[in-house]
Design an enzyme around this catalytic site. Sequence first.
Site, PDB file in Angstrom:
ATOM      1  N   ARG A 168      -2.384  -8.521  -1.484  1.00 56.47           N
ATOM      2  CA  ARG A 168      -3.509  -9.071  -1.585  1.00 56.47           C
ATOM      3  C   ARG A 168      -3.891  -9.107  -3.145  1.00 56.47           C
ATOM      4  O   ARG A 168      -4.400  -9.990  -3.630  1.00 56.47           O
ATOM      5  CB  ARG A 168      -4.861  -8.398  -0.893  1.00 56.47           C
ATOM      6  N   GLU A 193      -0.249  -5.417  22.921  1.00 55.61           N
ATOM      7  CA  GLU A 193       0.463  -4.213  23.326  1.00 55.61           C
ATOM      8  C   GLU A 193      -0.375  -3.497  24.059  1.00 55.61           C
ATOM      9  O   GLU A 193      -1.707  -3.306  23.848  1.00 55.61           O
ATOM     10  CB  GLU A 193       0.939  -3.529  22.170  1.00 55.61           C
ATOM     11  N   ILE A 236       6.360  -3.179  10.843  1.00 53.43           N
ATOM     12  CA  ILE A 236       5.804  -1.884  11.518  1.00 53.43           C
ATOM     13  C   ILE A 236       4.287  -1.747  11.075  1.00 53.43           C
ATOM     14  O   ILE A 236       3.586  -0.779  10.849  1.00 53.43           O
ATOM     15  CB  ILE A 236       6.536  -0.766  10.735  1.00 53.43           C
ATOM     16  N   ALA A 237       3.642  -3.070  11.203  1.00 50.75           N
ATOM     17  CA  ALA A 237       1.993  -3.122  10.575  1.00 50.75           C
ATOM     18  C   ALA A 237       1.157  -2.805  11.923  1.00 50.75           C
ATOM     19  O   ALA A 237       1.043  -1.873  12.351  1.00 50.75           O
ATOM     20  CB  ALA A 237       1.925  -4.134   9.740  1.00 50.75           C
ATOM     21  N   ARG A 238       0.870  -3.923  12.208  1.00 51.87           N
ATOM     22  CA  ARG A 238       0.233  -4.069  13.611  1.00 51.87           C
ATOM     23  C   ARG A 238       0.429  -5.457  14.214  1.00 51.87           C
ATOM     24  O   ARG A 238       0.878  -6.579  13.606  1.00 51.87           O
ATOM     25  CB  ARG A 238      -1.416  -3.936  12.999  1.00 51.87           C
ATOM     26  N   HIS A 248       5.784   1.090  19.274  1.00 53.83           N
ATOM     27  CA  HIS A 248       4.622   1.449  18.665  1.00 53.83           C
ATOM     28  C   HIS A 248       4.923   3.002  18.255  1.00 53.83           C
ATOM     29  O   HIS A 248       4.081   3.849  18.436  1.00 53.83           O
ATOM     30  CB  HIS A 248       3.327   1.389  18.959  1.00 53.83           C
ATOM     31  N   ILE A 249       6.009   3.414  17.632  1.00 49.92           N
ATOM     32  CA  ILE A 249       6.329   4.789  17.335  1.00 49.92           C
ATOM     33  C   ILE A 249       6.916   5.211  16.067  1.00 49.92           C
ATOM     34  O   ILE A 249       7.539   6.085  15.892  1.00 49.92           O
ATOM     35  CB  ILE A 249       7.564   5.283  18.495  1.00 49.92           C
ATOM     36  N   GLY A 303       0.821  -1.383  -0.105  1.00 52.36           N
ATOM     37  CA  GLY A 303       0.001   0.095   0.039  1.00 52.36           C
ATOM     38  C   GLY A 303       0.801   1.442  -0.049  1.00 52.36           C
ATOM     39  O   GLY A 303       2.063   1.112  -0.561  1.00 52.36           O
ATOM     40  N   ARG A 304       0.290   2.453   0.653  1.00 49.21           N
ATOM     41  CA  ARG A 304       1.011   3.440   0.506  1.00 49.21           C
ATOM     42  C   ARG A 304       2.198   3.451   1.258  1.00 49.21           C
ATOM     43  O   ARG A 304       3.384   3.948   0.875  1.00 49.21           O
ATOM     44  CB  ARG A 304       0.124   4.720   0.998  1.00 49.21           C
ATOM     45  N   ILE A 305       2.503   2.952   2.464  1.00 47.47           N
ATOM     46  CA  ILE A 305       3.533   2.842   3.265  1.00 47.47           C
ATOM     47  C   ILE A 305       4.615   2.026   2.601  1.00 47.47           C
ATOM     48  O   ILE A 305       5.808   2.035   2.486  1.00 47.47           O
ATOM     49  CB  ILE A 305       3.273   2.523   4.742  1.00 47.47           C
TER      50      ILE A 305
END
Length: 329
Positions: A174, A264, A233-235, A282-283, A152-154
């Site tokens: 996907r 978290e 760095i997703a979730r 998460h920064i 995606g964008r990131i």
Amino acid sequence: MQKILVARPIFPDVIDRLKQYFDVDWNNGETLSADALKARLADKDGALTMGEPIDAAVLAAAPRLRVVSNMAVGYNNFDMPAFNAANVLGTNTPDVLNETTADFGWALMMAAARRMTESEHFLRAGKWSKWSFDMFLGADIHGSTLGVIGMGRIGQAIARRARGFNMRVIYHNRSRVAPEIEAELNAEYRSKEALLKEADHVVLVLPYVPANHHTIGAAELALMKPTATLTNIARGGIVDDAALAEALRTRQIAAAGLDVFEGEPSVHPALLTVDNVVLTPHIASASEGTRRAMANLAAENLIAALGEGPRAGQPPNPINPDVMGKARS
């Protein structure tokens, strides 16, 4: 005036902006418990959240609530079927954090590959008494193969940075991105399994949805090279943290960089026992400029969705726009 809740501490100037339009209840203290959140939302027309779970029970306790503006790209804290059933609009803050998050993803990947935190801990512990040619040998970034899962964008911002390091870029998504984007990024599509086998450095940038739970687990880690790194760095929940800790302990993979975790702010205790992982709380979007941009976009979404300001009725980032204009149910 309509009433809103700002659920966590935020920049005071953003509160001042919101006060131009609303009666603002600002929680400028500790994170609200589930019961406290329900109580504070009971008479509110809108809310600005930063990850608080908003489900059917919360919505039922807040019959006036029409808009919840999440100060994040991800919105897995929103029960979207419940939002749709109640005709409550959700909004998020995409795009403004793409580049900052991509920068941080690279920092984590490079720190993991070059064993930066491991060597820093060694130095701080007073263990460095001599130099040797094989001290903390890591993996090169330049000239290696970058695997991006979630283009995606990131993900695209991550891939663009690879050009400066003369890397091959492969990706899994996907669905394939447009041919012109593949050409711009010089990126080749792979199945997830092929990517994991081929990549030297894997970066996860996909959204959390139930279908993506444990996208990386023991079976997937077993496919990776023993010299490879994994960066998330997703979730939290995208990676099986217990399986990853074991893969790191046994050196099934070389290293990992994690900014997000299952459950978290709790971190799986096994991850705290291995040296070959870089852990951050998460920064990834935490530059002042980006967090200000996110806060102001979240405010703009809330202002516009509640019919105020120059964009009244046209919030920039609706998640479920089909409910706009419908009565709360």
